[in-house]
Design a protein around this motif. Sequence first.
Motif, short mmCIF file in Angstrom:
data_model
loop_
_atom_site.label_atom_id
_atom_site.label_comp_id
_atom_site.label_asym_id
_atom_site.label_seq_id
_atom_site.Cartn_x
_atom_site.Cartn_y
_atom_site.Cartn_z
N UNK A 559 -11.67 -19.24 0.20
CA UNK A 559 -12.51 -18.27 0.91
C UNK A 559 -13.92 -18.44 0.37
N UNK A 560 -14.93 -18.21 1.19
CA UNK A 560 -16.31 -18.40 0.77
C UNK A 560 -17.00 -17.06 0.55
N UNK A 561 -18.15 -17.11 -0.12
CA UNK A 561 -18.93 -15.90 -0.31
C UNK A 561 -19.39 -15.34 1.03
N UNK A 562 -19.76 -16.21 1.95
CA UNK A 562 -20.19 -15.73 3.28
C UNK A 562 -19.06 -15.01 4.00
N UNK A 563 -17.84 -15.52 3.86
CA UNK A 563 -16.71 -14.84 4.48
C UNK A 563 -16.49 -13.47 3.83
N UNK A 564 -16.68 -13.40 2.53
CA UNK A 564 -16.53 -12.11 1.84
C UNK A 564 -17.63 -11.15 2.27
N UNK A 565 -18.84 -11.66 2.46
CA UNK A 565 -19.92 -10.81 2.98
C UNK A 565 -19.53 -10.25 4.35
N UNK A 566 -18.95 -11.10 5.17
CA UNK A 566 -18.53 -10.67 6.50
C UNK A 566 -17.44 -9.60 6.43
N UNK A 567 -16.67 -9.61 5.33
CA UNK A 567 -15.62 -8.61 5.14
C UNK A 567 -16.19 -7.31 4.56
N UNK A 568 -17.50 -7.27 4.30
CA UNK A 568 -18.13 -6.03 3.86
C UNK A 568 -18.42 -5.93 2.38
N UNK A 569 -18.30 -7.02 1.65
CA UNK A 569 -18.63 -6.97 0.23
C UNK A 569 -20.14 -6.90 0.07
N UNK A 570 -20.59 -5.96 -0.77
CA UNK A 570 -22.02 -5.69 -0.91
C UNK A 570 -22.68 -6.49 -2.03
N UNK A 571 -21.90 -6.93 -2.99
CA UNK A 571 -22.46 -7.69 -4.12
C UNK A 571 -21.36 -8.48 -4.78
N UNK A 572 -21.78 -9.48 -5.58
CA UNK A 572 -20.82 -10.38 -6.23
C UNK A 572 -21.17 -10.52 -7.71
N UNK A 573 -20.14 -10.47 -8.53
CA UNK A 573 -20.32 -10.76 -9.95
C UNK A 573 -19.53 -12.03 -10.24
N UNK A 574 -20.24 -13.09 -10.59
CA UNK A 574 -19.63 -14.39 -10.82
C UNK A 574 -19.49 -14.61 -12.32
N UNK A 575 -18.25 -14.73 -12.78
CA UNK A 575 -17.97 -14.87 -14.21
C UNK A 575 -16.78 -15.80 -14.38
#
Length: 930
Positions: A559-575
């Motif tokens: 799954x990509x970050x763009x797909x997650x954005x489309x699912x309504x995710x407002x921010x990402x913490x990459x660790x």
Amino acid sequence: MSGKNNNYKGMEGLKMSNLTKMQFPEGYQCQYKETVMRLANMIGRKKEGVQPGGEGSYQWDDPEYVCLEAGVTDEMAEVGLCLGSFQKKTAAQVAEMMGKPEEYCREVLMDLAVYGACKVGTLNGEDVFWTETWIPGHMEMIVNNPNNIKKYPIVAYAMEAYGRVRGGGSVGSFPVGVGLMRVIPIESAIDGDSRKADYEEISKYVEENTVFCVSDCSCRTDREVMGEGCGHLKEDMCIQMGTAAEYYIRTGRARQITKEEVYEILKRAEENGLMHEIPNIDGSGKTHAICNCCGCGCLSMRTATMFKNVDMIRSNYVAKVDAKKCTACGQCVENCPVNALRLGQKLCSSEPVVEDITTTVTPRDEEWPEEKWTPEYRTSRENVVDSGTSPCKTNCPAHIGIQGYIKLASQGKYQEALDLIRKENPLPAVCGRICNRRCEQACTRGQIDQAVAIDDIKKFIAQQELDPQKRVIPKKRHDYHDKKIAIVGSGPAGLSCAYFLALDGYTITVFEKEERLGGMLTLGIPSFRLEKDVVDAEIEIIRGMGVEFRTGVEVGKDITLDQLRAEGYDAFYVAIGAQGGRKLGVEGEEAEGIYSGIEFLRGINAGNRPSLRGKTIVIGGGNVAIDVARSAVRCDSGEVSMYCLESRDIMPASEEEILEAQEEGVRLNNGWGPKRILTENGRVKAVEFKKCLSVFDEQHRFSPKYDEDDCVVVEADQVIVTIGQSIQWGGLLEGADVEFNRNMTVIADAFTYQSGQADIFVGGDCYSGPKFAIDAIAAGKQGAISIHRFVHPGQSLVLGRDRRIYRELNKDAVLVDDYDHTPRQKPDTIKEASSDRFHDNRGILDEQQIQKETARCLGCGVTKVDEYMCVGCGQCTTKCKFDAIHLERKYDAEGVEFTQMPPVVFRHVMKRKEKIARKKEEQLAQKEER
């Protein structure tokens, strides 16, 4: 501002020459409405008949005029001018004065009331209208109308400017108790005080009213509009009562609530570090509202922090610390809204130590020009006095209140000790087993004999996490479930970020590409150091807080970050950590029998333990290399030798782990670097090493120097290379506006952890490079703070944020005559150790040992109070677990009704002028004597 604003200074970052001017957003144009200006002058009680914009009048760029100009027409102003100041009139009376229809006047007066330029209420069954003052008054009413903010955002700029533009002129002018706003102590902080007065009990104001409503905070609203929010959000913060509540409800500014809901809001505010203030213009013991304020967003509190004009808003109380009880845990310091508390030193010293931090140069007897203001107060918070505080808290990357939890453990309050640890570290049981113990390395007790066994104490406390029957799921502080946050990676940074965001009630999903959670905690650390059920237990607590974990999902592939954005995710913490190994770059490295240390440990933790025979060489000198060498011993290698560039005294591995490895038979060889690998029939046969003369250059950059003629050849049946870790990004950040360093770590802001793409925050090894779990945990909390601010409109990532700058006391100057001479306690090895050699057979201190070990703590730190800057809110008392800080009544001042203030203020101004003149004379006389 929800974009990249890490270097944004805010309105208080303006040059001194601009501090007393209204600031306008780009493109704003003044409209020069003369009738509206006359209305502004009337509300401000300017002399009648002054020329609009002329001498004696407000100017066209003054906040009082600007806030009216936005939404008040000339027709509305004409009607409003009939009201006068603080005079209640009916629509019929206004109609008679104007010679216009009553219905017309009623309609316009209601328009004014809805806008906020006048109030409306009922008197003897009939609607009456009146004007009051600007603040507390019309400016809040204007900003508290959500429609005004949407249509006329300039009104927020006007309200912010009012206190800044006018504040300098009021510095020192108001005696204690007579300001426009007044701090009311948290009631539990003054219980039992024999001198308490009912007008400083918040419940008095609640119980005397029957109608209540709650609205957004006007101060936080205007900060948000300007992109200067401090992370304390505006919703449901300001409580109105009585006729004010009726007005707010009637004009759509607020929702009606019950008395029980009032107390719930007050309690929630106190729990979240806020303080109570009331408008102080209705007379002693009277008010129409209760505000729940923070020091970093509230414009009233700015009076104290920016102008040092504390007397204008303070309560009659100040905080006092009982040094004998204080443990310098820091909770009071971190929650003080005006930075009146700081951590200092309790121990005696042969050098000067800061003992008293009370501000002595104040507006009470000094002129107070702009040069003495502190416009940067929202970015200049200090936690520690100049001479320093406890070395353990200072040197812990997460700045845990170590002295505090040790004291709680000594009292048998283990759950409270655990709660204190969890303020900064949601993985205490993990850290109790693998932390590199910088706190112990810095411990003052180590100057006498041996450092306090801090980690063993924490390990004992955290055992409660491992028992499902004793496990406590933390209570959520807020409910922001409508905001979705995605965390990529379930290592210590990701888990920490998830924990702190879950505390605030966000909807959190953690994506982990492996089938097992924990990142390097489960895949990269052998079980003899960290049993996996320990990691699982602490993850279960985070799961119990509502965090969703999705394993076997690789972001960037599945799954990509763009797909997650489309699912309504407002921010990402990459660790995602650094889970790849590094190669040596020497001849023969591709031979059979050469392993990556990371892959070697990963295989063991996955249950694939190799059977090693003969001689094993481990190349590297860090903690991972130690883990590899000790694991090789357990995989039946006949001989295990470590070779590293560093000398023994600068090896990156911790001293304790080095000693444990040597006890298990690992041979340590310092100062050697691989030159080539010798092979036979495609398999490793030996390693040729060359002498390393130095590892770093003069700037302490990695730049090893060798003696190419000083070489040794060492036979080997297998070689495990552990010289560093690499980050395997895959397709995770493809297409993202993110830049990388040469080592492929992400370039991000060092304070906020925001990357080049605004909605992507990073932390842990993929930002800092390989470090320790506690560093990643600390980064996770800071990432959570940034994300919380980012996903809410108008919040700055930096303003009002604690930079957590600590400094330790001078241990060499400490004087300790009386202390507990008990030696450091050591846990026994578990006698019933598992036959599995990878089992952790390290024991835990028992309760008797805990009592002995906690008694060894010298109690280095203590909280200091600036009694002038303290506003007497009592927030510090609610955070202290040691009954070490209390409010004491210092003043006996009551409020004064607004129309009665002028003579009171005038007398005070005259006395102040006398004090200033007398002080100048005394200073001049002293100068002449010298």
